[in-house]
Design an enzyme around this catalytic site. Sequence first.
Site, PDB file in Angstrom:
ATOM      1  N   ARG A 136       0.847  -1.205   0.000  1.00 56.12           N
ATOM      2  CA  ARG A 136       0.000   0.000   0.000  1.00 56.12           C
ATOM      3  C   ARG A 136       0.873   1.243   0.000  1.00 56.12           C
ATOM      4  O   ARG A 136       0.613   2.206  -0.722  1.00 56.12           O
ATOM      5  CB  ARG A 136      -0.907  -0.006   1.244  1.00 56.12           C
ATOM      6  CG  ARG A 136      -1.939  -1.114   1.229  1.00 56.12           C
ATOM      7  CD  ARG A 136      -2.862  -1.031   2.458  1.00 56.12           C
ATOM      8  NE  ARG A 136      -3.686  -2.234   2.519  1.00 56.12           N
ATOM      9  CZ  ARG A 136      -3.653  -3.127   3.510  1.00 56.12           C
ATOM     10  NH1 ARG A 136      -2.895  -2.936   4.567  1.00 56.12           N
ATOM     11  NH2 ARG A 136      -4.413  -4.201   3.458  1.00 56.12           N
ATOM     12  N   CYS A 148      -2.359 -14.035  -3.598  1.00 50.36           N
ATOM     13  CA  CYS A 148      -1.952 -14.548  -2.281  1.00 50.36           C
ATOM     14  C   CYS A 148      -2.054 -16.071  -2.232  1.00 50.36           C
ATOM     15  O   CYS A 148      -2.058 -16.663  -1.160  1.00 50.36           O
ATOM     16  CB  CYS A 148      -2.795 -13.908  -1.180  1.00 50.36           C
ATOM     17  SG  CYS A 148      -4.558 -14.140  -1.377  1.00 50.36           S
ATOM     18  N   PHE A 170     -11.338  -5.337  -5.296  1.00 58.21           N
ATOM     19  CA  PHE A 170     -11.288  -6.167  -4.088  1.00 58.21           C
ATOM     20  C   PHE A 170     -10.781  -5.308  -2.930  1.00 58.21           C
ATOM     21  O   PHE A 170      -9.783  -5.625  -2.278  1.00 58.21           O
ATOM     22  CB  PHE A 170     -10.393  -7.400  -4.294  1.00 58.21           C
ATOM     23  CG  PHE A 170     -10.699  -8.182  -5.551  1.00 58.21           C
ATOM     24  CD1 PHE A 170     -11.723  -9.129  -5.561  1.00 58.21           C
ATOM     25  CD2 PHE A 170      -9.994  -7.957  -6.722  1.00 58.21           C
ATOM     26  CE1 PHE A 170     -12.004  -9.852  -6.713  1.00 58.21           C
ATOM     27  CE2 PHE A 170     -10.270  -8.672  -7.888  1.00 58.21           C
ATOM     28  CZ  PHE A 170     -11.275  -9.620  -7.877  1.00 58.21           C
TER      29      PHE A 170
HETATM   30  N1  SAH Z   1      -7.310  -5.200  -0.879  1.00 57.88           N
HETATM   31  C1  SAH Z   1      -7.833  -5.495   0.434  1.00 57.88           C
HETATM   32  C2  SAH Z   1      -7.884  -6.969   0.746  1.00 57.88           C
HETATM   33  C3  SAH Z   1      -8.644  -7.799  -0.250  1.00 57.88           C
HETATM   34  S1  SAH Z   1      -9.150  -9.347   0.343  1.00 57.88           S
HETATM   35  C4  SAH Z   1      -7.043  -4.744   1.481  1.00 57.88           C
HETATM   36  O1  SAH Z   1      -6.082  -4.040   1.130  1.00 57.88           O
HETATM   37  O2  SAH Z   1      -7.368  -4.852   2.657  1.00 57.88           O
HETATM   38  C5  SAH Z   1     -10.210  -9.887  -0.940  1.00 57.88           C
HETATM   39  C6  SAH Z   1     -11.531  -9.175  -1.015  1.00 57.88           C
HETATM   40  O3  SAH Z   1     -12.188  -9.594  -2.198  1.00 57.88           O
HETATM   41  C7  SAH Z   1     -12.513  -9.449   0.105  1.00 57.88           C
HETATM   42  O4  SAH Z   1     -12.854  -8.245   0.738  1.00 57.88           O
HETATM   43  C8  SAH Z   1     -13.743 -10.070  -0.575  1.00 57.88           C
HETATM   44  O5  SAH Z   1     -14.970  -9.595  -0.026  1.00 57.88           O
HETATM   45  C9  SAH Z   1     -13.585  -9.569  -1.981  1.00 57.88           C
HETATM   46  N2  SAH Z   1     -14.190 -10.351  -3.082  1.00 57.88           N
HETATM   47  C10 SAH Z   1     -14.181 -11.692  -3.271  1.00 57.88           C
HETATM   48  N3  SAH Z   1     -14.737 -12.007  -4.469  1.00 57.88           N
HETATM   49  C11 SAH Z   1     -15.095 -10.840  -5.050  1.00 57.88           C
HETATM   50  C12 SAH Z   1     -15.698 -10.488  -6.289  1.00 57.88           C
HETATM   51  N4  SAH Z   1     -16.037 -11.426  -7.197  1.00 57.88           N
HETATM   52  N5  SAH Z   1     -15.904  -9.192  -6.559  1.00 57.88           N
HETATM   53  C13 SAH Z   1     -15.560  -8.247  -5.670  1.00 57.88           C
HETATM   54  N6  SAH Z   1     -14.974  -8.511  -4.483  1.00 57.88           N
HETATM   55  C14 SAH Z   1     -14.742  -9.786  -4.169  1.00 57.88           C
END
Ligand code: SAH
Length: 396
Positions: free
Chosen positions: A213, A340, A229
């Site tokens: 980040r 991940c 996401f």
């Molecule tokens: N980038 C975030 C962490 C992401 S974790 C951070 O910096 O904290 C992955 C995320 O993807 C989760 O919040 C989950 O709700 C979301 N997710 C899973 N499948 C998804 C989809 N098809 N579309 C949108 N979000 C999704």
Amino acid sequence: MTEYARVRLKKGKEKRVLLGHPWVYRTDVEVLRGPADPGDVVLLENHRGKPLALGYYNPNSVIAVRVLTQNPKERIDRDFFLRRIQQALELRLKLFREATTNAFRVVFAEADLLPGLIVDRFASLLVVQFLTLGMEKRRGDIVEVLEDLLHPGGIYERSDVEVRKKEGLEECVGWILPGGSPEVVIKENNLAFFVDVARGQKTGYFLDQRENRLSLRRYVQGARVLDCFSYTGGFAIHAAAFGAKEVLGLDISESAVALARENARLNRLEDRVRFEVADVFEALRELLKKGERFDLVVLDPPAFVKGKEALEGALRGYKDINLLAMKLLVPSGILVTCSCSYHFSEELFLEVLQEASQDAGRRLQILERRGQAQDHPVLVGYPESRYLKCFILRVL
Ligand code: SAH
């Protein structure tokens, strides 16, 4: 020396252990000699009876022994866990001396030589996960040590993880040391974030992306940013704070989006960051159809590849979102793309990115090849501990 039951390895199976891998598969065990209950400490020996290590035993798991120490003479008692947790904590205190961050992973399981134990610190709260029977059995000592070393305002357990089933354990959630509200405000890179340790995903917040980040700083000045996401807004809020002019965050979870909006307000960035509930796979197509363009796109999907099996479908998923993101980028736009999944190697990830770029008719320059934050150390000899991959690419 305490007399432990002995687990004898089959011929040729000691090499991995000697190279530092903490897992012994059930199929590598020749015989158990002496009485050992599941979860007990055992002495691991090679096929000739030479002592190699001490670990805890679980005949009901595919991983029959997890090594605690390569010194067969070490005592596994409360003091052992005190030393190990102290050693882990020492690194974090070095890393986070500057007080711009008060949330970090204190113990990263096998990689901190404490197989099956995760401890995260979120301001005054600790969140723990006991992932294996061997650790579960020692929870009393571990909680005591954590209280002595860290004096937390509360300890919350988030052992609601699939892997516990493989160990024959139930899920377990709740306060171990009552701490009032499970919602805390943490500081990360001098920004503030609400973390809900009871209802959030995993332990509440993805600490492993902290440094990725931070790496947005160089690329977002005046930029239009799309954070896919976005969960509770980690990347999006960093981008806005670092000078992006407009940021859109997308996540499928309503509660995550609600908390992300609160986080934008908490940092007084709500005029520049917007969050929407959306399925990224669909939303990217719609944005493209509408002719939208971005200067920087972040892709931080959940682990599509959970085991070796699901690789095919997962590859398609990774290719799909990366291809769409590339098409949404302006010429020379920046793609920050993560995975991940341990089973999705960096080489394979690059192949997928290359294919996507060919389909998108774009060229890629790798600006940064990144991994997980330093409070998630990678243990040499245990490749599974390097799971997070993050490429920062310029898309020509
Ligand atoms: N980038 C975030 C962490 C992401 S974790 C951070 O910096 O904290 C992955 C995320 O993807 C989760 O919040 C989950 O709700 C979301 N997710 C899973 N499948 C998804 C989809 N098809 N579309 C949108 N979000 C999704």
